[in-house]
Design an enzyme around this catalytic site. Structure first.
Site, PDB file in Angstrom:
ATOM      1  N   HIS A 101      -0.790  -1.032 -14.884  1.00 27.80           N
ATOM      2  CA  HIS A 101      -1.638   0.074 -15.362  1.00 27.80           C
ATOM      3  C   HIS A 101      -3.087  -0.140 -14.909  1.00 27.80           C
ATOM      4  O   HIS A 101      -3.767   0.784 -14.463  1.00 27.80           O
ATOM      5  CB  HIS A 101      -1.611   0.144 -16.891  1.00 27.80           C
ATOM      6  CG  HIS A 101      -0.340   0.682 -17.475  1.00 27.80           C
ATOM      7  ND1 HIS A 101       0.143   1.927 -17.162  1.00 27.80           N
ATOM      8  CD2 HIS A 101       0.538   0.155 -18.381  1.00 27.80           C
ATOM      9  CE1 HIS A 101       1.274   2.141 -17.865  1.00 27.80           C
ATOM     10  NE2 HIS A 101       1.534   1.075 -18.587  1.00 27.80           N
ATOM     11  N   GLU A 112       3.205   4.944 -15.809  1.00 23.87           N
ATOM     12  CA  GLU A 112       4.306   4.037 -16.123  1.00 23.87           C
ATOM     13  C   GLU A 112       5.044   3.610 -14.845  1.00 23.87           C
ATOM     14  O   GLU A 112       5.598   2.515 -14.775  1.00 23.87           O
ATOM     15  CB  GLU A 112       5.239   4.722 -17.124  1.00 23.87           C
ATOM     16  CG  GLU A 112       6.050   3.810 -17.999  1.00 23.87           C
ATOM     17  CD  GLU A 112       5.253   2.863 -18.895  1.00 23.87           C
ATOM     18  OE1 GLU A 112       4.022   3.064 -19.078  1.00 23.87           O
ATOM     19  OE2 GLU A 112       5.849   1.911 -19.395  1.00 23.87           O
ATOM     20  N   HIS A 134       2.987  -6.021 -16.580  1.00 27.34           N
ATOM     21  CA  HIS A 134       3.094  -4.590 -16.869  1.00 27.34           C
ATOM     22  C   HIS A 134       1.705  -3.960 -17.054  1.00 27.34           C
ATOM     23  O   HIS A 134       1.361  -2.972 -16.394  1.00 27.34           O
ATOM     24  CB  HIS A 134       3.941  -4.391 -18.134  1.00 27.34           C
ATOM     25  CG  HIS A 134       4.126  -2.964 -18.536  1.00 27.34           C
ATOM     26  ND1 HIS A 134       5.249  -2.242 -18.199  1.00 27.34           N
ATOM     27  CD2 HIS A 134       3.327  -2.104 -19.227  1.00 27.34           C
ATOM     28  CE1 HIS A 134       5.136  -1.002 -18.674  1.00 27.34           C
ATOM     29  NE2 HIS A 134       3.975  -0.898 -19.305  1.00 27.34           N
ATOM     30  N   GLU A 135       0.906  -4.549 -17.915  1.00 26.94           N
ATOM     31  CA  GLU A 135      -0.427  -3.975 -18.163  1.00 26.94           C
ATOM     32  C   GLU A 135      -1.287  -4.068 -16.898  1.00 26.94           C
ATOM     33  O   GLU A 135      -2.112  -3.193 -16.640  1.00 26.94           O
ATOM     34  CB  GLU A 135      -1.111  -4.674 -19.340  1.00 26.94           C
ATOM     35  CG  GLU A 135      -0.396  -4.501 -20.685  1.00 26.94           C
ATOM     36  CD  GLU A 135      -0.072  -3.050 -21.052  1.00 26.94           C
ATOM     37  OE1 GLU A 135      -0.867  -2.149 -20.711  1.00 26.94           O
ATOM     38  OE2 GLU A 135       0.990  -2.822 -21.686  1.00 26.94           O
TER      39      GLU A 135
HETATM   40 ZN    ZN Z   1       3.137   0.935 -19.952  1.00 29.76          ZN
END
Ligand code: ZN
Length: 502
Positions: A269, A295, A265-266
């Site tokens: 980003h 997101e 997830h990170e």
């Molecule tokens: Zn996030």
């Protein structure tokens, strides 16, 4: 490039430097700073943010901005200079409308509210937090009033996180999404086969988890020459420029998900920030364009890629080799189903893909009602519990697991929550286009080849940074504004298969 815009760019560059220094101090605070450093750190951060704010709202900056505006007048946002001036003007206008006394008072209020919220949550006692929250809600309404006239009192708050996205647009999308998502979750529980995530709760050596995570994100394309990964209690991504983008993760020896999916997830980003065109660096365009678009990137890598079967065709043999005691007896298909378990739960941050948006929609609705005054803070716990029962079909045992669970309201972050769900929707909209543009995407992922996907995202999304507003970007790439249909198609296809719904 014009001389006036160059002058503006120079001022923005200095402000950028101050903000990057603040971000570095915050990163350190959450990773390596000894506990006793907290007090000094808060003063350092306050000084830097005051310097940056004063420079930004100064008359000198205002004049430079006006001159640059005249210079780029009539140019579309495709032109870097025009996009830069437009974004700077927007931020300047917003900050100038808010009196500094308000900012000081709000900072004071929320700084005090944070430990009060922490204690209230620890004691599961909403009454303890209620007076603070009443003041925060009241001050957020005052904030909205600085931007009157508006269509909805929630608009100015949402706009801080999702530029140029009106409340009524988000509301219409959520209203279309909610009943169908509720129905899907109900179907998995009532008609679906049994799926369990028990195998993910076995013993997993944390060093090997770290090793695996790093192997995976290198393959995904995260550039360790322009970034690094560390550990923190709450994982996050931060950037001090497009050549230094850092991520964090956390490791749980008895649960594979936090590190595994948190790291991916990170990285989503981080890939966004690392992919921004270098010539936009040191400007306000050197960042993701909104929370929702950000997101969409993290969730695409985490869920559309990381929770897909092709991904585990590529990576499961290696994971099994690292954890023979815990996964030796688990087949690929069973592992795939385990990581895609749907289970209505009380806590948003632990929610699965199918139920997550329901947590968000109920918060969005409550926030709108609080802001427009149709819901009083004293009635909030009951309203919360009712919605959890209606949307998720479960009872809330106490306020710690209900209305007090999230930090956001204690810092006044009204308008933040919807961006999480919007990110899911945007990811699905982009994904449908990607699948058309890269017909052999599945077999690429099965071979752990992500260059095609990352290249597409870099070209269509990342390189632009904050040049375009979220809806502009979305229409440019997908030909459509925000819509819930692709996400619903995605959920139905995936969970229909996992749960054998027919
Ligand atoms: Zn996030």
């Amino acid at each position: 490039m014009g001389a006036k815009t160059d002058h503006l760019r120079q001022l923005l560059g200095e402000i950028f430097d101050l903000n990057a220094a603040s971000a570095l101090l915050s990163w350190d605070q959450q990773t390596y700073m000894p506990p006793a450093g907290a007090e000094g750190r808060s003063m350092q951060l306050a000084t830097l943010s005051k310097l940056s704010h004063d420079m930004f709202v100064s008359d000198e900056f205002g004049e430079a901005l006006q001159a640059a505006q005249a210079e780029v007048a009539g140019q579309p946002p495709e032109v870097d200079d025009a996009a830069l001036v437009r974004r700077a003007a927007r931020d300047f206008d917003k900050q100038r409308r808010v009196p500094s006394e308000y900012v000081a008072e709000f900072t004071r209020l929320t700084t005090l509210a944070h430990p009060i919220w922490e204690k209230a949550r620890a004691d599961a006692n909403f009454a303890h937090f209620r007076p603070s929250l009443e003041q925060i809600v009241s001050m957020r309404r005052d904030y909205a009033a600085f931007f009157a006239p508006y269509d909805h009192v929630y608009d100015p708050l949402l706009d801080d996180f999702e530029p140029a996205m009106p409340t009524k647009q988000v509301k219409a999308v959520f209203d279309a999404l909610r009943p169908q998502q509720v129905e899907l979750v109900r179907a998995t529980a009532e008609r679906g086969r049994k799926v369990s995530d028990a195998v993910l709760h076995r013993a997993f050596d944390v060093e090997r988890q770290w090793t695996f995570g790093v192997e995976v994100i290198r393959k995904l394309g995260y550039d360790f020459n322009a970034g690094r990964q560390d550990k923190s209690v709450h994982p996050f991504t931060t950037s001090f420029g497009v050549r230094d983008v850092r991520i964090t993760t956390r490791l749980d020896p008895k649960f594979l998900n936090p590190a595994l999916f948190g790291t991916i997830h990170e990285t989503g980003h981080g890939l966004y920030e690392q992919g921004i065109a270098v010539h936009l660096d040191r400007t306000p365009l050197a960042t993701g364009t909104s929370m929702a678009i950000h997101e969409s990137q993290s969730r695409m890598w985490e869920n559309f890629v990381g929770r897909s079967r092709p991904f585990w065709v590529a990576f499961y043999p290696r994971l099994k080799k690292l954890f023979p005691e815990s996964l030796g007896d688990v087949k690929l298909d069973d592992f795939y189903r385990a990581i895609n378990t749907v289970e209505p739960s009380l806590i948003r941050v632990e929610a699965d893909e199918a139920t997550y948006n329901l947590h968000i929609m109920l918060r969005f609705e409550l926030e709108m009602e609080l802001m427009s005054g149709t819901l009083a803070v004293k009635d909030l716990p009951e309203a919360w519990n009712t919605r959890v029962r209606d949307y998720l079909g479960i009872a809330v045992p106490d306020d710690a697991q209900g209305v007090l669970q999230d930090v956001h309201w204690s810092f006044g972050g009204f308008g933040y929550f919807p961006t999480y769900a919007l990110g899911n929707l945007v990811a699905a909209q982009l994904w449908e286009v990607i699948e058309k543009d890269i017909p052999d995407l599945t077999s690429q992922i099965e071979r752990a080849e992500f260059g095609g996907l990352l290249g597409w995202l870099r070209d269509k999304v990342h390189r632009h940074g904050a040049k375009f507003y979220p809806d502009e970007l979305l229409r440019q790439v997908t030909g459509q504004s925000l819509t819930p249909e692709p996400y619903l198609r995605y959920l139905r296809a995936k969970f229909g298969e996992v749960y054998e719904l027919h």
